[in-house]
Enzyme design. Structure first.
Site, PDB file in Angstrom:
ATOM      1  N   GLU A  67       0.816  -1.202   0.000  1.00  0.00           N
ATOM      2  CA  GLU A  67       0.000   0.000   0.000  1.00  0.00           C
ATOM      3  C   GLU A  67       0.853   1.256   0.000  1.00  0.00           C
ATOM      4  O   GLU A  67       0.902   1.988  -0.972  1.00  0.00           O
ATOM      5  CB  GLU A  67      -0.911  -0.039   1.237  1.00  0.00           C
ATOM      6  CG  GLU A  67      -2.308   0.413   0.942  1.00  0.00           C
ATOM      7  CD  GLU A  67      -3.283  -0.044   2.011  1.00  0.00           C
ATOM      8  OE1 GLU A  67      -2.890  -0.765   2.929  1.00  0.00           O
ATOM      9  OE2 GLU A  67      -4.452   0.342   1.901  1.00  0.00           O
ATOM     10  N   LYS A 215     -10.000 -16.113  16.554  1.00  0.00           N
ATOM     11  CA  LYS A 215      -9.606 -17.499  16.781  1.00  0.00           C
ATOM     12  C   LYS A 215      -8.119 -17.704  16.643  1.00  0.00           C
ATOM     13  O   LYS A 215      -7.440 -17.016  15.898  1.00  0.00           O
ATOM     14  CB  LYS A 215     -10.355 -18.426  15.829  1.00  0.00           C
ATOM     15  CG  LYS A 215     -10.163 -18.142  14.356  1.00  0.00           C
ATOM     16  CD  LYS A 215     -10.878 -19.208  13.548  1.00  0.00           C
ATOM     17  CE  LYS A 215     -11.011 -18.806  12.099  1.00  0.00           C
ATOM     18  NZ  LYS A 215     -11.641 -19.814  11.287  1.00  0.00           N
ATOM     19  N   GLU A 310     -10.792  17.984  38.535  1.00  0.00           N
ATOM     20  CA  GLU A 310     -11.766  19.056  38.607  1.00  0.00           C
ATOM     21  C   GLU A 310     -11.155  20.394  38.955  1.00  0.00           C
ATOM     22  O   GLU A 310     -11.606  21.420  38.466  1.00  0.00           O
ATOM     23  CB  GLU A 310     -12.848  18.694  39.637  1.00  0.00           C
ATOM     24  CG  GLU A 310     -13.826  17.675  39.107  1.00  0.00           C
ATOM     25  CD  GLU A 310     -14.911  17.335  40.100  1.00  0.00           C
ATOM     26  OE1 GLU A 310     -14.720  17.583  41.301  1.00  0.00           O
ATOM     27  OE2 GLU A 310     -15.951  16.814  39.671  1.00  0.00           O
ATOM     28  N   MET A 450     -17.817  -1.733  54.594  1.00  0.00           N
ATOM     29  CA  MET A 450     -16.403  -1.794  54.969  1.00  0.00           C
ATOM     30  C   MET A 450     -16.037  -3.263  54.997  1.00  0.00           C
ATOM     31  O   MET A 450     -16.332  -3.978  55.947  1.00  0.00           O
ATOM     32  CB  MET A 450     -16.212  -1.127  56.344  1.00  0.00           C
ATOM     33  CG  MET A 450     -14.812  -1.181  56.865  1.00  0.00           C
ATOM     34  SD  MET A 450     -13.883   0.296  56.477  1.00  0.00           S
ATOM     35  CE  MET A 450     -12.255  -0.218  57.004  1.00  0.00           C
TER      36      MET A 450
END
Lengths: 507, 100
Positions: A67, A215, A310, A450
């Site tokens: 290619e 596979k 954040e 817990m």
């Protein structure tokens, strides 16, 4: 059948991160494997990396390209840190350039075969003592010749010849759909023994790359799709979900949460190798709890790594000093590292790999993530679930304590998707909830779960001031806090309910 | 008229190789009247030459001179196409019959 217990197929370790786990040891040695995927599914990168890793292990490689020109491939692969030109110069890598030559017109006059191609491959394998061969891609051969039947026959001959040469070969093929026919031109018919599929699915405006081993004839492999990512400087990195089996030793060693009362509620602190989830609505003190957890490292001479998704580093440090905790000194002493990243800058797979890398490099004894729900918004549900499993199992495997915060979408009560994914994996869950009582907002904390320890079952009120979090007494006479509909219950009613249970117990 | 320099790449001594060589000899004798130089290369013996010329199919006929460089693949049994491919007959620049 491939399910037989007697397997004589040897595996070749590819060196591609994560692939050995998914393939249970690597590619079947001395065999050819079809690598199928749509355009842009990283087939070429995978095929080149397969050779590069082999060269690093002292195995020569041959790249047959139908290619792109070798020059193109060499320059494209530089971004992964692979200097193919040097490998060629050192005699470790050989290209067989079968890419279309546009400047040469080709006329077909009579029958032909691809004998020259086979001779060139064989010659190249001999030249570099090749043990690995990549062919990229089969479909492109068909566009160079008009006689499809001949090309098919010749490619079959090539597959047979590769087998005879005892090289491990990867043959790429393109497909048009992510969940459709295996490959175009029916090439799977002659390399059908081993098939790997690369997918690049667009899901909810987000790309998700996965690898599936369809596979491996005569040998074992993991089933299903595994996410992977392509990283500059590294190449393909597969993220095996179950890399770390559930075989961690459990520790009875406790570490402090950074809050004395919370330690007591947890029966003496968090376990050294546990995952803790802190869930709460916005503004109810999750980041404070994370901050306290981070500063807990100060008291016990351990190291903390904080991933903040954040807030910026400055914000975190300012908040901490507002609660009387000195992050700056901790950082200078090398006991704290803060990594601030916007969730949007990369995909979740990349986040996971980066976090693992940071943890490996810093070797912390505690890891905090604030917040997990911020990461949720950059991914699909599936990717997020895989991320959560990946990061928590990794942290557990390191035998360190991890604290994750998660924001609930509703102010009162409620659960988030985050919790849905993580709650079964975590060892402890702390709930922070708003409680509306007598016209004011109060806050309650409870240890919901817990693992392996006694803990306080009550819902206790807490307050936040300049010194941090102060956990007080249990809410009395209130029911329905967790459901988000607190109700006051009068004292006689509580007594009546209590006596009801006593009667049942036969007292 | 300039001399033609033609190179034919074949794979071993197969019937297809022999047929290609015979066909080329015939065409040269009929059409080029001695104004040619012909080399046959067996890619099994000289794979590096096939690599340098980026030969995939055999037989492949390469016209090196006169320019432009032209390639014809196949056993050359279709004389008309060979001549067209080599740009010998006055067929011109017709695209018919050319490989895609």
């Amino acid at each position: 059948m491939s399910g037989s217990a007697i397997t004589a197929v040897e595996k070749l370790e590819t060196g591609i991160p994560g692939f050995e786990h998914v393939s249970v040891g690597g590619l079947p040695k001395g065999r050819t494997c079809l690598l199928s995927g749509t355009a842009g599914s990283s087939k070429t990168v995978f095929a080149v990396q397969f050779l590069v890793e082999g060269i690093r292990r002292g195995e020569g490689g041959v790249f047959v390209t139908f290619e792109e020109s070798p020059e193109n491939i060499m320059s494209n692969m530089l971004s992964f840190g692979w200097n193919l030109e040097q490998f060629v110069g050192d005699g470790k890598l050989a290209f067989v350039d079968a890419s279309p030559q546009p400047e040469q017109e080709l006329v077909e006059a009579g029958s032909y075969d691809l004998g020259a191609l086979l001779a060139r491959i064989e010659y190249a394998v001999g030249k570099v003592q090749g043990q690995r061969v990549s062919v990229d891609s089969l479909g492109a051969v068909f566009s160079q010749f008009s006689d499809v039947a001949t090309v098919r026959g010749e490619l079959y001959r090539m597959a047979v010849a590769l087998k005879k040469m005892a090289v491990t070969a990867l043959l790429t093929a393109e497909r048009t759909e992510e969940y459709g026919p295996l490959a175009r031109f029916g090439v799977e018919e002659f390399v059908a023994d081993n098939v790997i599929i690369l997918r690049n699915v667009l899901d909810d405006e987000k790309r998700r790359r996965t690898l599936e081993i369809l596979k491996f004839r005569g040998t074992d492999h993991a089933k299903g799709e595994f996410p992977f990512t392509v990283i500059p400087g590294e190449g393909v990195v597969i993220i095996p979900l179950s890399e770390t089996k559930l075989e961690q030793k459990s520790s009875t060693l406790r570490v402090t949460s950074g809050n004395h009362t919370l330690d007591e509620m947890c029966g003496g602190g968090f376990f050294r190798d546990s995952i803790i989830l802190v869930s709460g609505a916005t503004g109810c003190g999750k980041t404070l709890l994370v901050t306290a957890f981070v500063s807990g490292a100060q008291q016990q001479d351990d190291r903390c790594l904080l991933f903040a998704f954040e807030e910026s580093r400055e914000q975190l440090f300012r908040n901490a000093s507002g609660w009387g905790m000195d992050f700056e000194t901790m950082e200078q002493e090398g006991r704290l590292k803060v990594v601030c990243v916007y969730p949007e800058v990369m995909g979740l797979e990349d986040h996971l790999i980066r976090m693992k890398k940071e943890i490996r490099a810093f070797k912390p004894t505690r890891v905090a993530v604030d917040s997990l729900s911020a990461l949720e918004r950059v991914s699909t549900g599936k990717s997020f679930r895989e991320f959560v499993i990946g990061i928590t199992s990794f942290i557990k495997h390191q035998e360190i304590v991890g604290l994750f915060s998660s924001t609930t979408p509703t102010l009162l009560g409620g659960a988030s998707i985050t919790e849905e994914h993580i709650s079964t994996i975590t060892d402890s869950i702390l709930l922070l909830r708003y409680v509306e009582m007598f016209g004011e907002m109060r806050r309650g904390i409870t240890v919901l779960k817990m693992r392996g320890s006694m803990h306080d079952k009550g819902i206790r009120e807490y307050a936040i001031d300049g010194q941090g979090m102060h956990i007080g007494a249990q809410f009395h006479g209130i029911a329905g806090i967790l459901s988000g509909q607190p109700m006051q219950i009068s004292q006689p009613e509580i007594e009546r309910m209590g006596s009801l249970f006593r009667e049942e117990l036969g007292e | 008229m300039n001399k033609f320099r033609l190179t034919l790449y074949v794979t071993g001594h197969t019937p297809r190789s022999e047929k290609g060589i015979r066909n080329l000899q015939r065409i040269c004798a009929e059409e080029l009247q001695g104004k040619y130089e012909m080399t046959v290369i067996d890619v099994l013996e000289q794979p590096q030459l096939a690599e340098d010329q980026k030969i995939l199919a055999t037989p492949t006929l390469v016209k090196e001179l006169p320019p432009p460089l032209r390639r014809v693949i196949g056993d050359l049994s279709d004389t008309e196409k060979v001549l067209l491919g080599l740009d010998i007959a006055a067929v011109g620049e017709s695209n018919e019959g050319r490989g895609k």
